[in-house]
Design an enzyme around this catalytic site. Structure first.
Site, PDB file in Angstrom:
ATOM      1  CG  ASN A   1      54.971  67.844   6.474  1.00 43.71           C
ATOM      2  OD1 ASN A   1      55.852  68.097   7.277  1.00 43.71           O
ATOM      3  ND2 ASN A   1      54.181  68.792   5.972  1.00 43.71           N
TER       4      ASN A   1
ATOM      5  CD  GLN B   1      56.774  71.488  14.182  1.00 46.26           C
ATOM      6  OE1 GLN B   1      56.259  70.921  15.139  1.00 46.26           O
ATOM      7  NE2 GLN B   1      57.235  70.826  13.133  1.00 46.26           N
TER       8      GLN B   1
ATOM      9  CG  ASN C   1      59.433  73.087  10.501  1.00 41.22           C
ATOM     10  OD1 ASN C   1      58.529  72.727  11.241  1.00 41.22           O
ATOM     11  ND2 ASN C   1      59.393  72.908   9.189  1.00 41.22           N
TER      12      ASN C   1
ATOM     13  CD  GLU D   1      55.859  67.124  11.989  1.00 40.55           C
ATOM     14  OE1 GLU D   1      55.761  68.343  11.700  1.00 40.55           O
ATOM     15  OE2 GLU D   1      55.504  66.646  13.074  1.00 40.55           O
ATOM     16  NE  ARG D   2      57.101  71.844   4.816  1.00 40.47           N
ATOM     17  CZ  ARG D   2      56.220  72.723   4.352  1.00 40.47           C
ATOM     18  NH1 ARG D   2      56.263  73.083   3.081  1.00 40.47           N
ATOM     19  NH2 ARG D   2      55.286  73.220   5.130  1.00 40.47           N
TER      20      ARG D   2
ATOM     21  CB  CYS E   1      51.819  72.996  13.275  1.00 40.43           C
ATOM     22  SG  CYS E   1      52.305  71.767  14.507  1.00 40.43           S
TER      23      CYS E   1
ATOM     24  CB  CYS F   1      52.597  64.833  12.088  1.00 41.78           C
ATOM     25  SG  CYS F   1      52.338  66.095  10.816  1.00 41.78           S
ATOM     26  N   GLY F   2      49.694  66.264  13.576  1.00 42.33           N
ATOM     27  CA  GLY F   2      48.251  66.408  13.434  1.00 42.33           C
ATOM     28  C   GLY F   2      47.804  66.557  11.993  1.00 42.33           C
ATOM     29  CB  THR F   3      48.793  68.796   9.188  1.00 44.34           C
ATOM     30  OG1 THR F   3      50.211  68.680   9.364  1.00 44.34           O
ATOM     31  CG2 THR F   3      48.301  70.109   9.780  1.00 44.34           C
TER      32      THR F   3
ATOM     33  CG  ASN G   1      54.443  67.557  16.922  1.00 43.08           C
ATOM     34  OD1 ASN G   1      53.578  67.843  16.109  1.00 43.08           O
ATOM     35  ND2 ASN G   1      55.690  67.945  16.761  1.00 43.08           N
TER      36      ASN G   1
END
Length: 276
Positions: free
Chosen positions: A192, A46, A66, A210-211, A75, A219-221, A13
């Protein structure tokens, strides 16, 4: 003017990181969109901006754009890169760092083995807080997508996530359902979308649409939201190892009201300059 930047990634990412503590510039959404183009710009998922804090109780302010120019709240992979960046650039000597984000304060812990732990705070599950349109909070929701019913969990980790359980991660309809759920009217701030395959009580595989970025390597979140959904619904137990296309994250969550703890790597790729 020329701005120094660093290209970094967390499990693939990838990020452009700007130090606006020692440099001074006004970054606009159009700059993120221009630089984020992988053909004509620098290319990233990002843009991360390091700023001096507004709050005296934190060390830095953390802003995220983004590649489509939209500014977002949080993020997780970027947070790990943020921690590595401020240490490498000697903006701080601390190894426990408090950071102000658009959605609240997070705590970063740079460990002796090079891994970085992030206290992501407690997940938000009340629909209005996500935001998600539903009459009441539930473990899962049924959403109509093009006339078909999709069952999903809805979680906020400072940014909104939908989590769908799938039988096979490789054939998951990420590119078909991802954008449709991202723009679904029941998610007024967009969302997301995570596709989760449970392997056993402590291991899972995840892909995330991801949005504002499309499918990313990690994607960590999204991993945190997937862990919350899986534990809440009794599919899995903490601690979890979640494998994404770009690598593995370790997630711990003790249950409602408790913070989600995420651990993983952060890598510096190269340094550069860009004209503003």
């Amino acid at each position: 003017m020329l701005l120094r930047f660093t290209k970094m990634h967390g499990l693939g990412n990838d990020f452009m990181v700007l130090d606006l503590v020692s440099q001074h510039a006004h970054i606009l959404p159009k700059h993120a969109k221009q630089w984020g183009d992988r053909h004509t710009g620098i290319g990233f998922d990002q843009l991360l901006i390091v700023e001096a804090p507004n709050n005296p109780d934190v060390d830095f302010r953390y802003r995220i754009f983004n590649a489509d120019g939209s500014e977002v709240e949080q993020c997780g992979n970027g947070a790990r890169c943020f921690a590595r960046f401020v240490l490498d650039k000697r903006l701080t000597a601390k190894r426990q760092i408090r950071v102000e984000t658009k959605s609240g304060i997070i705590e970063l812990d740079v460990r002796s083995d090079g891994q970085i732990g992030v206290n992501m705070g407690a997940p938000r599950l009340v629909p209005a807080d996500i935001p998600f349109q539903a009459p009441a909070q539930a473990l899962s929701y049924q959403v109509d997508v093009d006339g078909a019913t999709v069952e999903l969990a809805a979680v906020s980790m400072g940014n909104p996530h939908a989590v769908l359980r799938v039988a096979d991660i490789n054939s998951a309809p990420v590119h078909e359902l991802g954008p449709k759920i991202e723009h679904h009217p029941r998610f007024p701030a967009r969302v997301n979308v995570g596709f989760l395959q449970v392997i056993d009580r402590h291991r899972a595989q995840l892909r995330v649409w991801e949005r504002g970025a499309g499918e990313t390597q990690a994607c960590g979140t999204g991993a945190c939201a997937a862990a919350v959904a899986a534990i809440s619904q009794g599919w899995m137990d903490s601690p979890l190892l979640i494998d994404l296309p770009g690598g593995r994250l370790s997630i711990e969550w003790a249950g409602p009201g408790q913070p989600v703890m995420m651990t993983g790597p952060a890598v510096r790729v190269y340094e550069g300059q860009v004209r503003l």
